[in-house]
Design an enzyme around this catalytic site. Structure first.
Site, short mmCIF file in Angstrom:
data_model
loop_
_atom_site.label_atom_id
_atom_site.label_comp_id
_atom_site.label_asym_id
_atom_site.label_seq_id
_atom_site.Cartn_x
_atom_site.Cartn_y
_atom_site.Cartn_z
N HIS B 64 0.86 -1.19 0.00
CA HIS B 64 0.00 0.00 0.00
C HIS B 64 0.89 1.23 0.00
CE1 HIS B 64 -3.78 -2.23 0.76
NE2 HIS B 64 -2.98 -3.08 1.39
N LEU B 65 0.87 1.97 -1.12
CA LEU B 65 1.77 3.13 -1.24
C LEU B 65 1.16 4.43 -0.72
CD1 LEU B 65 3.71 2.72 -4.62
CD2 LEU B 65 4.61 2.58 -2.30
N ARG B 66 -0.13 4.51 -0.60
CA ARG B 66 -0.82 5.67 0.03
C ARG B 66 -0.85 6.95 -0.80
NH1 ARG B 66 -3.36 2.14 3.05
NH2 ARG B 66 -2.27 1.45 4.92
N ASN B 96 -6.16 1.05 -3.19
CA ASN B 96 -7.03 1.79 -2.24
C ASN B 96 -6.43 3.11 -1.79
OD1 ASN B 96 -5.08 0.52 -0.68
ND2 ASN B 96 -6.45 0.17 1.05
N HIS B 234 -2.74 -12.52 1.47
CA HIS B 234 -2.54 -12.69 2.92
C HIS B 234 -3.34 -13.82 3.58
CE1 HIS B 234 -6.11 -10.12 2.80
NE2 HIS B 234 -5.42 -9.05 2.48
N ASN B 280 -5.25 -6.94 9.31
CA ASN B 280 -6.38 -7.69 8.77
C ASN B 280 -5.94 -8.50 7.55
OD1 ASN B 280 -8.96 -8.62 8.38
ND2 ASN B 280 -9.72 -6.75 7.45
N ASP B 307 2.14 -7.13 2.50
CA ASP B 307 0.96 -6.33 2.84
C ASP B 307 1.38 -5.06 3.60
OD1 ASP B 307 -1.62 -5.41 2.97
OD2 ASP B 307 -2.38 -7.01 4.26
N PHE B 325 -6.23 -1.08 10.84
CA PHE B 325 -5.58 -2.37 10.60
C PHE B 325 -4.33 -2.13 9.76
CE2 PHE B 325 -10.04 -3.79 11.06
CZ PHE B 325 -9.87 -4.86 11.93
N GLY B 326 -3.29 -2.90 10.00
CA GLY B 326 -2.15 -2.91 9.07
C GLY B 326 -0.83 -2.53 9.70
#
Ligand SMILES: [Zn+2]
Ligand SMILES: [Zn+2]
Lengths: 312, 424
Positions: B64-66, B96, B234, B280, B307, B325-326
């Site tokens: 997830h690079l955001r 996302n 995952h 998660n 993840d 989460f994460g």
């Protein structure tokens, strides 16, 4: 004996001898509540913040009364009067509270672990007045106090706890405390309300309320909270009462001198029938009286007791 | 100008496992030669890799690079620096972001930004549905033209089974895999950690194993129905591992990944309401951890992905049930995975398959050490002993449960397109 803990966060972090010290101290405090002038100067000049993020009239009143009887200044903060509604984090709120230099922060919070989070960040003592579904140590301690008063001991007693164990912080703290003090604890509820691995806290699961109650010295009934459970954990209160309610007929299975307890508020006719609630076996109102004394003891021990020897 | 990686053991399963020197010219592997072979030694810059291991560039398929949207947690730049430090020459970015990568504009933005930076490569995954809202299909073909290599609504499941079926059929036509975040939201029921004794003790609402596995089983059936390729993200439960094992035996077109935390930690490690243990799916029981390791050993689990999910204090320094989460993973994935080799569960070849070759296969990248191929390489120092220190992370976020963890083996150097993007 000294009480060395800064915070009262849950029962599992208290040793049996610490629990005994708290109960002994509370017994002494009870005498104050029976005087015509119900106030001592023990905690004069001390500040106690009551921060209740979740609504609770009884517990808050009990803590507040306890603070006043010890002459401490208590400040109440509730969800609506604090800035948490405006998006402030719990840590921010805690730091703001600490800026008022309170000696004790009493916290009620809907998230399990919230008092632990705060206790790590502030130098004031933190007393958990109930966090999520995790712990309610002052309730468990007053339950132990009430049992010890009636039975003279906790060790060796058969204690039954019946009701929504899964969503009850009282149940978790009671099971932990009772078994730590040597009682044999058995629980009973619809399987929808028994959380995975609850036995590890020190209890066994009974298949029916009858087997659970048989030979009991103490029966603790838990409140069924409709609002929390919708209707996916049990169909109707009527059916719940039928399967798991405590009534006169079932009471006959317990020991003759069985003591009936309930952390309140009761749903009469659901988990407990009227006649049982008002029977002479019931010590539900004494629990309330003991609650004040027990909370006085907690304040005294963390804020002014043997941690400051000159205050005696 | 040439670069010669000297003195290392080169491991490229099915191709090499030998002491070789690699000569790189411009952005390509020019030759793989015996260490004694010294003929073209003029105008050569040497990388001394004695005692090290050279492998095809590691690829993290789940990051997830955001950016765009949550640059305070991670930017493409900080994320790719973390990737390079973690030994990854390429990553697959989850869609996302805000806006969601559900159209070619966002895809192009990510790819252009990554190209500008010249660090590790980014292969974006696009959303399956518009806004990842689970209602209508996104323009997957348009995104594919712009560069996506897979589709996923990761972060949440695609709950509507009929839409999932159609998405699989559509993606099959485009020859693009769907990455499945398997979670039945009604069973997860707002829980924050694994349902089990530790959650009961902490008073934290639990998420049962079945919340994951029920969706794994559903999508195995939908893969069988449609013949489309499904990749499960995952994987954390023993039941999921078993379901995938059985489906693979039947020849169903599926692959799956797990993350290092699932074979390193269990729910018993989640103590004191430390939100860096909240992710998660959640950390599971000892038996699940064992099953995940077994799945890696017997090949049921094809690959390891981190993840990587950066969060700031705003999301993490709060009550456990309110925390996001994460956890971040790019800079801990390799050292944690190397422990599987040290503990004797996997051979070094297995690990290279799971961290470089199989991820490449999934997204259609030829990731071999061969003359004429692009020089994307990772050099690993198996002997570096160190303590994981989040303060040293290149990532913008430090939400990891592994601070203070003792590790052995780490990235020595990462080369992308013949250029060193990280060296210790
Ligand atoms: Zn996911
Ligand atoms: Zn993810």
């Amino acid at each position: 004996m000294r009480f060395g803990k800064k915070d009262i966060l849950d029962i599992k972090s208290l040793e049996a001898h610490e629990i005994s010290l708290i109960l002994d101290t509370a017994q002494g405090m009870k005498e104050i509540s029976e005087r015509p002038v119900k106030k001592v100067p023990t905690l004069r000049g001390k500040t106690i913040v009551l921060f209740f993020q979740e609504p609770s009239t009884r517990t808050k009143l009990s803590f507040d009364t306890a603070a006043k009887r010890l002459s401490a200044d208590s400040i109440s903060l509730s969800k609506s009067s604090s800035s948490i509604v405006k998006g402030e984090t719990l840590i921010d709120t805690a730091k703001n509270l600490e800026a008022m230099n309170p000696d004790v922060i009493v916290l009620r919070h809907s998230s399990s672990g919230a008092p632990h989070l705060i206790a790590r960040r502030v130098s004031s003592s933190v007393i958990n007045a109930g966090d999520g579904i995790h712990a309610h140590p002052s309730q468990a301690l007053l339950d132990m106090m009430s049992i010890r008063e009636k039975k003279g001991k906790i060790k060796g007693l058969n204690i039954s706890i019946i009701g929504d164990i899964a969503h009850s912080r009282v149940a978790r703290s009671d099971i932990t405390g009772f078994s730590k003090m040597g009682a044999s604890v058995s629980i009973c509820a619809p399987p929808t309300m028994i959380p995975m691995g609850i036995e590890n806290l020190g209890c066994r699961i009974s298949p029916s309320i009858e087997t659970c109650i048989e030979g009991a010295d103490v029966i603790m009934m838990l409140r069924i909270q409709k609002e929390r459970q919708g209707n996916i954990l049990f169909p109707t209160e009527r059916e719940y009462a039928d399967l798991f309610g405590l009534n006169k007929a079932r009471l006959g299975l317990a020991k003759k001198d069985v003591v009936i307890m309930h952390p309140g508020p009761m749903n009469r006719g659901v988990e407990i029938s009227n006649d049982v609630a008002d029977s002479e076996n019931s010590i539900i109102l004494e629990q309330v009286t003991n609650g004040v004394a027990l909370r006085m003891a907690l304040f005294y021990l963390v804020a002014g007791g043997s941690r400051h020897a000159d205050s005696d | 100008m040439r670069i010669r990686i000297k003195g290392a053991r080169v491991i490229d399963p099915g191709n090499f496992d030998d002491k070789k020197d690699i000569i790189i010219k411009n952005h390509l592997i020019e030759a793989i030669v015996d260490p004694e072979d010294n003929k073209s030694s003029i105008d050569v810059e040497t990388i001394d890799a004695k005692g090290m291991i050279v492998v095809p560039g590691l690829i993290d398929i789940h990051v997830h690079l955001r950016e765009p949207g949550h640059e305070y947690k991670e930017t493409i730049e900080t994320g790719l620096k973390a990737a390079a430090r973690g030994g990854f020459t390429a990553i697959c970015s989850m869609p996302n972001t805000n806006p969601v990568n559900d159209n070619s504009q966002v895809t192009k933005f990510i790819i252009n930004r990554a190209n500008e930076l010249g660090l590790s490569r980014v292969y974006p995954a696009g959303a399956i549905t518009q806004g990842s809202a689970g209602r209508t299909l996104a323009e997957i073909y348009d995104m594919k033209k712009a560069g996506i290599v897979a589709c996923t609504d990761d972060g949440k499941p695609l709950e509507n089974s009929n839409l999932m079926r159609r998405a699989l059929e559509y993606c099959k036509g485009l020859n693009i895999p769907i990455l499945v975040h398997a979670e039945d939201m009604s069973l997860a029921d707002g829980g924050s950690m694994n349902e089990g004794p530790p959650a009961t003790l902490l008073g934290i609402k639990g998420i049962p194993n079945a919340a994951e596995t029920i969706m794994v089983v559903r999508d195995i059936l939908l893969s069988e129905l449609t013949g489309a390729q499904v990749h499960f993200c995952h994987i954390s439960t023993k039941e999921s591992v078993e379901a995938i094992r059985q489906a693979k035996k039947r020849g169903v077109n599926i692959t799956c990944e797990t993350a290092p935390h699932y074979f390193t930690l269990t729910d018993e490690d989640a103590k004191d309401y430390n939100t860096n243990f909240k992710m998660n799916p959640p950390l599971r029981s000892k038996e699940d951890k064992k099953a995940v390791i077994q799945g890696l050993i017997d090949g049921t689990i094809d690959l390891i992905a981190s993840d990587h999910a950066p969060h700031s204090k705003i999301e993490k320094d709060v009550e456990f049930d309110r925390a996001a989460f994460g956890i971040v993973g790019l800079e801990t994935s390799l050292p944690l995975s190397l422990k599987l080799v040290r503990d004797g569960f996997l051979s070094m070849q297995d690990l290279v398959n799971k961290m470089a070759k199989n991820p490449g296969k999934l997204i259609g990248i030829k990731n071999d050490i061969n003359p004429g191929n692009i020089a994307d390489l990772t050099i690993i120092d198996l002997d570096e002993s160190f303590e994981i220190n989040p303060e040293t992370f290149k990532s913008k976020s430090i939400n990891t449960p592994f601070g203070g963890f003792k590790a052995r083996g780490n990235t020595f150097l990462t080369m992308v397109n013949g250029k060193v993007v990280y060296s210790r």
